[in-house]
Design a protein around this motif. Sequence first.
Motif, short mmCIF file in Angstrom:
data_model
loop_
_atom_site.label_atom_id
_atom_site.label_comp_id
_atom_site.label_asym_id
_atom_site.label_seq_id
_atom_site.Cartn_x
_atom_site.Cartn_y
_atom_site.Cartn_z
N ALA B 156 24.31 -22.80 31.75
CA ALA B 156 23.05 -23.21 32.75
C ALA B 156 22.62 -24.45 32.48
N PHE B 157 22.40 -24.89 31.20
CA PHE B 157 21.84 -26.37 31.16
C PHE B 157 23.07 -27.36 31.46
N ASN B 158 24.31 -27.11 31.35
CA ASN B 158 25.34 -27.93 31.59
C ASN B 158 25.54 -28.06 33.36
N LEU B 159 25.15 -26.75 33.83
CA LEU B 159 25.40 -26.99 35.23
C LEU B 159 24.17 -27.80 35.97
N ALA B 160 22.88 -27.47 35.47
CA ALA B 160 21.69 -28.13 35.90
C ALA B 160 21.87 -29.60 35.68
N GLU B 161 22.46 -30.32 34.46
CA GLU B 161 22.57 -31.51 34.29
C GLU B 161 23.70 -32.21 35.22
N LYS B 162 24.76 -31.25 35.42
CA LYS B 162 25.89 -32.05 36.20
C LYS B 162 25.52 -32.23 37.55
N TYR B 163 24.89 -31.07 37.96
CA TYR B 163 24.49 -31.10 39.48
C TYR B 163 23.08 -31.39 39.72
N ARG B 164 22.19 -31.96 38.97
CA ARG B 164 20.95 -32.26 39.13
C ARG B 164 20.09 -31.19 40.07
N THR B 165 20.08 -30.02 39.37
CA THR B 165 19.62 -29.01 40.31
C THR B 165 19.00 -27.93 39.28
N PRO B 166 18.02 -27.08 39.78
CA PRO B 166 17.44 -25.98 39.05
C PRO B 166 18.63 -24.84 38.76
N VAL B 167 18.77 -24.37 37.84
CA VAL B 167 19.76 -23.31 37.65
C VAL B 167 18.86 -22.04 37.09
N ILE B 168 19.18 -20.89 37.64
CA ILE B 168 18.67 -19.59 37.10
C ILE B 168 19.45 -18.82 36.50
N LEU B 169 18.93 -18.30 35.29
CA LEU B 169 19.96 -17.38 34.46
C LEU B 169 19.10 -16.05 34.66
N LEU B 170 19.96 -15.28 35.33
CA LEU B 170 19.18 -14.08 35.84
C LEU B 170 19.93 -12.93 34.88
N ALA B 171 18.99 -12.61 34.12
CA ALA B 171 19.32 -11.31 33.14
C ALA B 171 18.50 -10.20 33.51
N ASP B 172 18.96 -9.03 32.77
CA ASP B 172 18.29 -7.64 33.09
C ASP B 172 17.75 -7.60 31.81
N GLU B 173 16.68 -6.54 31.81
CA GLU B 173 15.92 -6.23 30.79
C GLU B 173 16.61 -5.71 29.49
#
Lengths: 69, 378, 267
Positions: B156-173
Motif C-alpha cells: 500500500a505504501f509502495n503504490l501510494a508513493e509510486k502513483y502519488r495517490t491514497p491507497v486503501i487497505l481494506l481488511a475485514d474484522e
Amino acid sequence: MKSEMLQKHHIHINQKWCKGCGICVAFCPKKVLVLEKGKAKAENMEDCIACRMCEYRCPDFAIEIEVAK
Amino acid sequence: MEKNKMRLVQGNEACVMGALYAGMRFYAGYPITPSSEIAEESSIQLPKVGGKFIQMEDEIASMAAAIGASLAGKKAMTATSGPGFSLKQENIGFACMAEVPVVIVNVMRMGPSTGLPTSPAQGDIMQARWGTHGDHPIIVITPTSVKEMYEFTIRAFNLAEKYRTPVILLADEVIAHMREGVEIRTDIEVIDRAKPTPGEPYLPYQLKEGDIVPPLASFGDGYRFHVTGLSHGENGFPTNSVEINNALIRRLNSKITDHLDDIVEVEEGYTSDAEFLILSIGSTARAAKSVVNTLREQGIKIGYFIPKTVWPFPEKELKECFKTVKKVIVPEMNMGQIALEVERVAAGQAEVHRLNKVTGELFTVAEINDGVMAVINK
Amino acid sequence: MKTTEYLREDKLPHIWCPGCGNGIVISNIIRAVDALNLKRENTVIVSGIGCSSRAAGYMNFDTLHTTHGRAIPFATGIKMANPDLNVIVISGDGDATAIGGNHFIHASRRNLDLTLIVVNNNIYGMTSGQYSPLTPTGKIATTAPYGNIDRPFDLCELAEAAGATYVARGSVYHVQQLKRYVERGIQNKGFSVIEALSICPTYFGRKNKMGSPVKMLEGIRDNAVIYNGKNKEEGKDKFLIGEFKNEPDREYTESYQKIIDSLKEGK
C-alpha cells in the motif's frame, strides 16, 4: 529644511491592483491621497509624513511607501 | 541476507510492522473498533524510530493530519473502521485531487451506521471505490491473511508513493483480529516518492516524459509550491480552464488505469479448466479456497479467483476465466457488492450467483459448500 | 520592506471585492513575517475554505489550501512531521468556528506551535452572506432574513478557555496592533490565536446597511475599546482590541521529542 526632506517620500500606487475602495484616501491623516477615475492617486506629496497607514490598510497590496533617508 | 523470522502476530499488529518496514514515520488516528490496535501499536513503535504518532480529535482531523505530514515529507498512515471511514471521505478526495501519497486502513465492520462494531462484514467495497465525491482514482487492496496484512501494508505504501495517490487497505474484522504465524519478510522492495531534480524549475503537477506521476517536493524544500483541492494546472494554482480541468481529471484517472498490470493482483487456483468459479475476498476467500480444494478432490471442475486488488477491479484477469467458466458463485459478507462488478465483467458470458451473509458472522466452509453445490446441481 | 516580495505577483490582482478586509490582514501578516526575518523557505501557509482562505494562493511560501474547516489538522500534520517549519494558518470565522470548531478548541488545548489568524468578517462571504457563529445577534444575513437569533462566540474567550497560550484581537482598522499580535503569536512557542476583525462590505455591510468600506472601518474604530487588562466590562456592547493572553506553556512537538529522546537513551 523639513519640507525638503518630506518631499522625498514617494507613494507607489499600483493602478492595476487598486480597486478604488477609498480606504487610503479616507484615513490618510494628512489628506495626501485622492480618488481619481476610481483609482487612488497621491496628490499632496509634500504633506506626506510616511506614516504608512495607507500602505498598511490597502486591501489590494497596491500601495508602497518609499521613505526618504 | 538476514533470514526471515517467524512470528505469531495479530492482523492489526502485522499491519503496523509492515508500515514501519515501508518507512511510515507518521500516524494520525482516532479510536475505533476494530482497528484501534493499529493506533495503539503505532503509538508504541513510532517514537522508537523517531516517527510521530498523534491521536486527533476526530476521524476527519486524522485524515487531514496524515495528508499534512505526507506533504511535509513523511510517509503517513491512518486507520479506521465503518463510521470513521465515512468521515474520512472528503479528505481522501483531497489527497486524490492534490496527489498526496497516504495509506488508509479500513477494517470493515458490520454497518450501516454504528451497526455491529465487533462483527465482521464486507460492506464497504463500493464505498472504498466511490466514497468521496467526483471522478477520482483509487487503489484498494484486500488481504486474506495476517501475512498479507504485513505484506500488503508495505505494498500500500509502495503504490501510494509510486502513483502519488491514497491507497486503501481494506481488511475485514476477521483478518484484523486473527493471530497467525507469519514469516516476516525483510526482502521486500520499498519504494519512495520521486522528488524533483534540484536546480531545475519545479511545477508540482507537470508530468515529464517517462514519468508515471509528477515528482513531489516536500514543504520546506525551498520550492514554495501551492497545493489545493481546487481544480488546478501544472503549476498547482486554481483554474477555471475547461481544457486544463479536463486534462487533470483524465490524467488523475489514467495514472492508475495505464498501469493495471503493476497494480492489479489476483490469486487464482484451478482456473485454467474450471467450469465453476468462486470469487471472493478477505476472510471469505479462505473458506472459499478450502471448498474448492475439497470439491476438486471429488472431481468437480471448480476454481477460485481472489482479487487482492479489488479496485481497480481485475477485469482482464476475470474475463480470461470466462473462456471456460460457465457459473460464478460470489460469496460476500454483504448484500452483493463485488457481485455487481462480476456481473458487469461477465456480461452474460457466465451465470453469476450471489451468496450473501449479513448476520455479522463469517462464512463457514459448509455454508459456502452448500451454496456452491446448489448452483452446481441446478 | 516590500509586501510584494512575499506575494505571487502573477496571481494578482486578487479575487476579493473592493474594500474587502482580507488583503489588509494578509499584508500585515506578511509585515510580521518580514519583521521576524522568517525564512520564506521555512514557512508554510495553510488555509481552509472561504474568501480569506484564498490568501494561501497569493502568498509566496509553501502553501496549502485545504478542505473546509480542516486547515488546523492539516497544519498539525505538517508541524508534527517537521517541527522546524513555521506554520501559519489563515482561516475565516465560518471555517474556524463552525465547521472547524472542534479542531480550533483541540488545537488550543494541545498547544502545538501553530499561529492561527482568523479573519472575522462576521459572515460567510464566499457563499454570499449566510450567518456564521460570529455574526452578532440581530444582524441580517441571507439565511437570517428576519435578524439573526443565534448568539455569537467571543472567539478570543473561546481560545483562552480552550487553552491557547497566546490570544489577541486586532482589526483591519487597528493594523499596527494586528501586525504586532501576529508577530508575537509567531514568537510564542505554542498555539496562538489572533482574531483579525475584518469587514465584508459586499454581504455583511450591504445587508446591514453599514455603508462603504470606509464607513465600516469607521464603525470598527468607533466601537473598539482598547483592552488594558482591566476593562473587559467596557467591551460588552462594543469589542475589545488587545492582547488577552500571553502565557507560554509546554509545547506539543517538544513534549513528543522528549519521548523520542527518552526512548533513545533507554536503548
